[in-house]
Scaffold this motif. Structure first.
Motif, mmCIF file in Angstrom:
data_model
loop_
_atom_site.group_PDB
_atom_site.id
_atom_site.type_symbol
_atom_site.label_atom_id
_atom_site.label_comp_id
_atom_site.label_asym_id
_atom_site.label_seq_id
_atom_site.Cartn_x
_atom_site.Cartn_y
_atom_site.Cartn_z
ATOM 1 N N ILE A 114 0.846 -1.200 0.000
ATOM 2 C CA ILE A 114 0.000 0.000 0.000
ATOM 3 C C ILE A 114 0.878 1.246 0.000
ATOM 4 C CG2 ILE A 114 -1.748 1.290 1.290
ATOM 5 C CD1 ILE A 114 -2.712 -1.356 -0.078
ATOM 6 N N ARG A 115 1.940 1.244 0.778
ATOM 7 C CA ARG A 115 2.858 2.399 0.802
ATOM 8 C C ARG A 115 3.522 2.613 -0.546
ATOM 9 N NH1 ARG A 115 5.456 1.190 6.765
ATOM 10 N NH2 ARG A 115 3.679 2.016 7.936
ATOM 11 N N LEU A 116 3.853 1.536 -1.227
ATOM 12 C CA LEU A 116 4.431 1.660 -2.569
ATOM 13 C C LEU A 116 3.393 2.183 -3.557
ATOM 14 C CD1 LEU A 116 6.540 -1.633 -2.725
ATOM 15 C CD2 LEU A 116 7.430 0.713 -2.615
ATOM 16 N N LEU A 117 2.149 1.692 -3.458
ATOM 17 C CA LEU A 117 1.082 2.159 -4.345
ATOM 18 C C LEU A 117 0.813 3.648 -4.140
ATOM 19 C CD1 LEU A 117 -1.206 1.666 -6.389
ATOM 20 C CD2 LEU A 117 -2.639 0.971 -4.458
ATOM 21 N N LEU A 118 0.857 4.117 -2.897
ATOM 22 C CA LEU A 118 0.605 5.535 -2.600
ATOM 23 C C LEU A 118 1.862 6.399 -2.752
ATOM 24 C CD1 LEU A 118 -1.724 5.126 0.500
ATOM 25 C CD2 LEU A 118 -2.372 5.768 -1.833
ATOM 26 N N ARG A 119 2.949 5.768 -3.151
ATOM 27 C CA ARG A 119 4.245 6.434 -3.338
ATOM 28 C C ARG A 119 4.737 7.117 -2.081
ATOM 29 N NH1 ARG A 119 6.351 10.199 -7.476
ATOM 30 N NH2 ARG A 119 8.364 9.470 -6.789
ATOM 31 N N MET A 120 4.571 6.446 -0.964
ATOM 32 C CA MET A 120 5.235 6.909 0.246
ATOM 33 C C MET A 120 6.707 6.509 0.164
ATOM 34 S SD MET A 120 2.358 6.022 3.032
ATOM 35 C CE MET A 120 0.845 6.960 3.098
ATOM 36 N N TYR A 121 6.961 5.472 -0.617
ATOM 37 C CA TYR A 121 8.308 5.002 -0.937
ATOM 38 C C TYR A 121 8.325 4.625 -2.415
ATOM 39 C CZ TYR A 121 8.906 4.327 4.107
ATOM 40 O OH TYR A 121 8.972 4.511 5.464
ATOM 41 N N ASP A 122 9.508 4.630 -3.002
ATOM 42 C CA ASP A 122 9.697 4.119 -4.356
ATOM 43 C C ASP A 122 10.482 2.826 -4.273
ATOM 44 O OD1 ASP A 122 8.363 6.028 -5.914
ATOM 45 O OD2 ASP A 122 10.117 7.344 -5.985
ATOM 46 N N PRO A 123 10.149 1.847 -5.118
ATOM 47 C CA PRO A 123 10.945 0.621 -5.130
ATOM 48 C C PRO A 123 12.332 0.901 -5.712
ATOM 49 C CG PRO A 123 9.294 0.571 -6.877
ATOM 50 C CD PRO A 123 9.049 1.815 -6.079
ATOM 51 N N SER A 124 13.308 0.103 -5.300
ATOM 52 C CA SER A 124 14.658 0.277 -5.856
ATOM 53 C C SER A 124 14.742 -0.314 -7.258
ATOM 54 C CB SER A 124 15.707 -0.357 -4.934
ATOM 55 O OG SER A 124 15.392 -1.713 -4.677
ATOM 56 N N GLU A 125 13.878 -1.293 -7.560
ATOM 57 C CA GLU A 125 13.783 -1.854 -8.911
ATOM 58 C C GLU A 125 12.316 -2.105 -9.213
ATOM 59 O OE1 GLU A 125 16.075 -5.409 -9.409
ATOM 60 O OE2 GLU A 125 17.925 -4.463 -8.697
ATOM 61 N N GLY A 126 11.998 -2.157 -10.501
ATOM 62 C CA GLY A 126 10.634 -2.414 -10.930
ATOM 63 C C GLY A 126 9.794 -1.154 -10.904
ATOM 64 N N HIS A 127 8.514 -1.328 -11.171
ATOM 65 C CA HIS A 127 7.619 -0.171 -11.168
ATOM 66 C C HIS A 127 6.199 -0.589 -10.782
ATOM 67 C CE1 HIS A 127 7.326 -1.817 -15.275
ATOM 68 N NE2 HIS A 127 6.054 -1.467 -15.191
ATOM 69 N N VAL A 128 5.452 0.416 -10.359
ATOM 70 C CA VAL A 128 4.044 0.244 -10.010
ATOM 71 C C VAL A 128 3.237 1.055 -11.009
ATOM 72 C CG1 VAL A 128 2.293 0.529 -8.211
ATOM 73 C CG2 VAL A 128 4.668 0.045 -7.564
ATOM 74 N N GLN A 129 2.182 0.458 -11.522
ATOM 75 C CA GLN A 129 1.327 1.152 -12.479
ATOM 76 C C GLN A 129 -0.096 1.240 -11.948
ATOM 77 O OE1 GLN A 129 1.929 -1.448 -15.903
ATOM 78 N NE2 GLN A 129 2.973 0.235 -16.958
#
Length: 156
Positions: A114-129
């Motif tokens: 959920i934090r990645l989806l809301l961009r509270m953090y960015d992943p070091s690799e890959g992406h969320v769409q």
């Protein structure tokens, strides 16, 4: 002698009651002051935290509304600062219009997703769409206004 004893005992009881009352008020006041100081410290902490830059750059795109709701995590690698990888090579497709539940034990990564989806953090690799938009390209306000979350601990 008996009258003097009762007068002294009565006076002692009055002084003790006054002492108890004063002590009770002093203790109540000290507790109130301690709570007020604690609230002040916590408010200062929260205000400082709100003024801390997040380090995430706002994307240029505004998400079109209404969103369809298709979410895709593609080959995600993520670790919280100073910790080992929590997610490595994680992928998940959530079709638009579907109800999806994230279920797992504590520490499995549900909140992290959920934090990645809301961009509270960015992943070091890959992406969320979201609706085929890389969320790094979206304005944070636009992204966060388009996501709804129902927590497991609902408070009305």
């Amino acid at each position: 002698m008996c009258g003097c004893y009762h007068s002294t005992l009565h006076a002692f009881n009055q002084v003790r009651q006054l002492y108890d009352t004063v002590i009770c008020h002093v203790i109540t006041t000290l507790v109130f002051v301690a709570l007020a100081v604690t609230c002040f410290i916590l408010c200062t902490y929260v205000l400082d935290l709100l003024q801390t830059p997040s380090g995430l750059k706002d994307g240029p795109e505004q998400l079109s509304t209404p969103t369809q709701g298709q979410v895709r995590f593609h080959n995600i690698r993520f670790a919280y600062p100073g910790r080992p990888d929590m997610l490595e090579g994680f992928s998940l497709d959530v079709p638009a219009g579907q109800t999806t539940a994230l279920v797992g034990p504590t520490g499995a990564g549900k909140t992290t997703l959920i934090r990645l989806l809301l961009r509270m953090y960015d992943p070091s690799e890959g992406h969320v769409q979201l609706d085929q938009h890389n969320i790094r390209d979206l304005q944070l306000r636009s992204l966060r206004q388009s996501v709804a979350l129902v927590s497991q601990n609902v408070t009305l």
